[in-house]
Design a protein around this motif. Sequence first.
Motif, PDB file in Angstrom:
ATOM      1  N   ARG A  83       0.833  -1.197   0.000  1.00 53.97           N
ATOM      2  CA  ARG A  83       0.000   0.000   0.000  1.00 53.97           C
ATOM      3  C   ARG A  83       0.871   1.251   0.000  1.00 53.97           C
ATOM      4  NH1 ARG A  83      -2.918  -3.351   4.479  1.00 53.97           N
ATOM      5  NH2 ARG A  83      -4.900  -3.945   3.483  1.00 53.97           N
ATOM      6  N   ARG A  84       0.267   2.356  -0.435  1.00 54.87           N
ATOM      7  CA  ARG A  84       0.936   3.643  -0.404  1.00 54.87           C
ATOM      8  C   ARG A  84       0.218   4.548   0.604  1.00 54.87           C
ATOM      9  NH1 ARG A  84       1.132   6.327  -6.085  1.00 54.87           N
ATOM     10  NH2 ARG A  84      -1.124   5.955  -5.951  1.00 54.87           N
ATOM     11  N   VAL A  85       0.987   5.168   1.487  1.00 57.31           N
ATOM     12  CA  VAL A  85       0.442   6.177   2.399  1.00 57.31           C
ATOM     13  C   VAL A  85       0.964   7.525   1.914  1.00 57.31           C
ATOM     14  CG1 VAL A  85       0.349   7.030   4.764  1.00 57.31           C
ATOM     15  CG2 VAL A  85       0.350   4.566   4.325  1.00 57.31           C
ATOM     16  N   LEU A  86       0.032   8.406   1.514  1.00 57.69           N
ATOM     17  CA  LEU A  86       0.405   9.645   0.847  1.00 57.69           C
ATOM     18  C   LEU A  86      -0.173  10.849   1.579  1.00 57.69           C
ATOM     19  CD1 LEU A  86      -0.411   8.413  -2.771  1.00 57.69           C
ATOM     20  CD2 LEU A  86       1.871   8.691  -1.791  1.00 57.69           C
ATOM     21  N   GLY A  87       0.637  11.863   1.770  1.00 57.99           N
ATOM     22  CA  GLY A  87       0.171  13.091   2.389  1.00 57.99           C
ATOM     23  C   GLY A  87      -0.451  14.028   1.369  1.00 57.99           C
ATOM     24  N   VAL A  88      -1.421  14.816   1.825  1.00 59.27           N
ATOM     25  CA  VAL A  88      -2.099  15.794   0.974  1.00 59.27           C
ATOM     26  C   VAL A  88      -2.040  17.153   1.667  1.00 59.27           C
ATOM     27  CG1 VAL A  88      -4.275  16.475  -0.111  1.00 59.27           C
ATOM     28  CG2 VAL A  88      -3.659  14.046   0.036  1.00 59.27           C
ATOM     29  N   TYR A  89      -1.347  18.107   1.049  1.00 57.73           N
ATOM     30  CA  TYR A  89      -1.208  19.453   1.605  1.00 57.73           C
ATOM     31  C   TYR A  89      -1.496  20.444   0.483  1.00 57.73           C
ATOM     32  CZ  TYR A  89       0.906  23.267   4.402  1.00 57.73           C
ATOM     33  OH  TYR A  89       1.148  24.422   5.107  1.00 57.73           O
ATOM     34  N   TRP A  90      -2.781  20.674   0.259  1.00 58.13           N
ATOM     35  CA  TRP A  90      -3.218  21.474  -0.882  1.00 58.13           C
ATOM     36  C   TRP A  90      -2.655  22.892  -0.852  1.00 58.13           C
ATOM     37  CZ3 TRP A  90      -6.948  25.606  -0.912  1.00 58.13           C
ATOM     38  CH2 TRP A  90      -7.310  26.019  -2.194  1.00 58.13           C
ATOM     39  N   GLY A  91      -2.629  23.522   0.305  1.00 54.22           N
ATOM     40  CA  GLY A  91      -2.145  24.894   0.397  1.00 54.22           C
ATOM     41  C   GLY A  91      -0.714  25.030  -0.077  1.00 54.22           C
ATOM     42  N   GLU A  92       0.131  24.079   0.263  1.00 54.70           N
ATOM     43  CA  GLU A  92       1.519  24.101  -0.188  1.00 54.70           C
ATOM     44  C   GLU A  92       1.618  23.736  -1.666  1.00 54.70           C
ATOM     45  OE1 GLU A  92       5.695  24.522   0.046  1.00 54.70           O
ATOM     46  OE2 GLU A  92       4.079  25.181   1.382  1.00 54.70           O
ATOM     47  N   ALA A  93       0.805  22.792  -2.104  1.00 52.81           N
ATOM     48  CA  ALA A  93       0.856  22.349  -3.497  1.00 52.81           C
ATOM     49  C   ALA A  93       0.513  23.472  -4.461  1.00 52.81           C
ATOM     50  CB  ALA A  93      -0.095  21.174  -3.699  1.00 52.81           C
ATOM     51  N   LEU A  94      -0.458  24.308  -4.120  1.00 53.52           N
ATOM     52  CA  LEU A  94      -0.830  25.375  -5.049  1.00 53.52           C
ATOM     53  C   LEU A  94       0.262  26.439  -5.135  1.00 53.52           C
ATOM     54  CD1 LEU A  94      -2.032  28.237  -3.613  1.00 53.52           C
ATOM     55  CD2 LEU A  94      -3.853  26.681  -2.970  1.00 53.52           C
ATOM     56  N   GLN A  95       1.077  26.578  -4.068  1.00 52.98           N
ATOM     57  CA  GLN A  95       2.215  27.493  -4.129  1.00 52.98           C
ATOM     58  C   GLN A  95       3.339  26.926  -4.998  1.00 52.98           C
ATOM     59  OE1 GLN A  95       2.193  30.583  -2.703  1.00 52.98           O
ATOM     60  NE2 GLN A  95       0.087  30.144  -2.089  1.00 52.98           N
ATOM     61  N   ARG A  96       3.546  25.624  -4.917  1.00 50.22           N
ATOM     62  CA  ARG A  96       4.632  24.997  -5.664  1.00 50.22           C
ATOM     63  C   ARG A  96       4.294  24.789  -7.140  1.00 50.22           C
ATOM     64  NH1 ARG A  96       8.655  22.164  -2.648  1.00 50.22           N
ATOM     65  NH2 ARG A  96       8.406  22.469  -0.400  1.00 50.22           N
ATOM     66  N   ASP A  97       3.018  24.597  -7.448  1.00 49.53           N
ATOM     67  CA  ASP A  97       2.624  24.344  -8.828  1.00 49.53           C
ATOM     68  C   ASP A  97       1.335  25.102  -9.143  1.00 49.53           C
ATOM     69  OD1 ASP A  97       2.210  23.407 -11.377  1.00 49.53           O
ATOM     70  OD2 ASP A  97       2.380  21.269 -10.873  1.00 49.53           O
ATOM     71  N   PRO A  98       1.430  26.442  -9.286  1.00 45.84           N
ATOM     72  CA  PRO A  98       0.213  27.234  -9.508  1.00 45.84           C
ATOM     73  C   PRO A  98      -0.498  26.894 -10.811  1.00 45.84           C
ATOM     74  CG  PRO A  98       2.199  28.581  -9.754  1.00 45.84           C
ATOM     75  CD  PRO A  98       2.625  27.271  -9.172  1.00 45.84           C
ATOM     76  N   GLN A  99       0.225  26.420 -11.817  1.00 50.33           N
ATOM     77  CA  GLN A  99      -0.425  26.065 -13.080  1.00 50.33           C
ATOM     78  C   GLN A  99      -1.319  24.837 -12.903  1.00 50.33           C
ATOM     79  OE1 GLN A  99      -0.424  28.015 -15.809  1.00 50.33           O
ATOM     80  NE2 GLN A  99       0.679  29.376 -14.410  1.00 50.33           N
ATOM     81  N   ALA A 100      -0.870  23.864 -12.131  1.00 52.46           N
ATOM     82  CA  ALA A 100      -1.712  22.695 -11.851  1.00 52.46           C
ATOM     83  C   ALA A 100      -2.951  23.126 -11.069  1.00 52.46           C
ATOM     84  CB  ALA A 100      -0.929  21.647 -11.063  1.00 52.46           C
TER      85      ALA A 100
END
Length: 324
Positions: free
Chosen positions: A257-274
């Motif tokens: 299995r994969r355990v994956l973190g989700v941090y939307w606020g940081e993700a939108l800063q790192r990849d605003p186009q996505a």
Amino acid sequence: MNALMCHAFGPISQLRLEHTPDPVPGPGQAVVRVRACSLNFPDALIVQGLYQVKPALPFSPGAEFAGVVESVGEGVKHPHVGDAVVAFAGHGGLAERCVVDAARLLPLPAGMDFAQGAAFLLTYGTALHALRGVAELREGQTLLVLGAAGGVGLAAVEVGKALGARVLAAASSAARLELAQRHGADAGIDYSTQDLRRRVLELSDGRGADVVLDPVGGSYAESALRATAWRGSYLVVGFAAGEIPRLPLNLVLLQERRVLGVYWGEALQRDPQAHLRDVEQLVSWFSEGRLSPPVTERVGLDGALDALQRMTARQIMGKVVVDV
């Protein structure tokens, strides 16, 4: 202007509705006359000093809101004064006016009122980023959503259905499951009275869930991980139960299995186009009637403190919107 203010990190009860000076935009900023602000679990964590980000004191909570641009600072070409916008500012929305970086403002989508706009960006953005961007959920797969009657949970139910998944909603009461099923869940599991892992296996022909989205944490996390299929993904979104679980890693090893973190606020800063692509997709689904922001209660600014306390005690379903 009136604003719900936090002067020190601590109990939510310390917040006070106060009269404060109107904000002035700096370079690259805009002042928005807030029309509606939704409440989200991070708002409560920020006030208590328990969130990843700690604003400078004093501040007003309220991560996402909708309103009308009143003024702009130097260098701002978009939006314009008078534009209706939605914002993810991180804080500041529980006030009559909020100064925010213009880059954090998006046009209010056509056909969406201010209350829906205030309840749209954070939860649906988190859900789509988690399910499509992180877990790569595919059509025909089985998705298990914990806390399925909360803001992120209901958004994940609708986004999962839009992505073509079979959605199993897990919540703590029949009323919460009924709400999740009204938003498209294929089946419900009451984890206060039913064995979560057993019911997931029964509802998935023994395979388990291909993707588990967990914004709750706490005592149900291990059962949810055990209900994850071979090479399935368990998404860590938050800890609304107030407890960060400790998971036995042998459960990850035995089923790859994969355990994956989700941090939307940081993700939108790192990849605003996505992020912009996700917003375009969400607005398209809204216009098609596939997404319906679950505004279940509306209060005035003088009722925001009580609503925040009830949200922290998990006494609220869907999204509470503060009409400012």
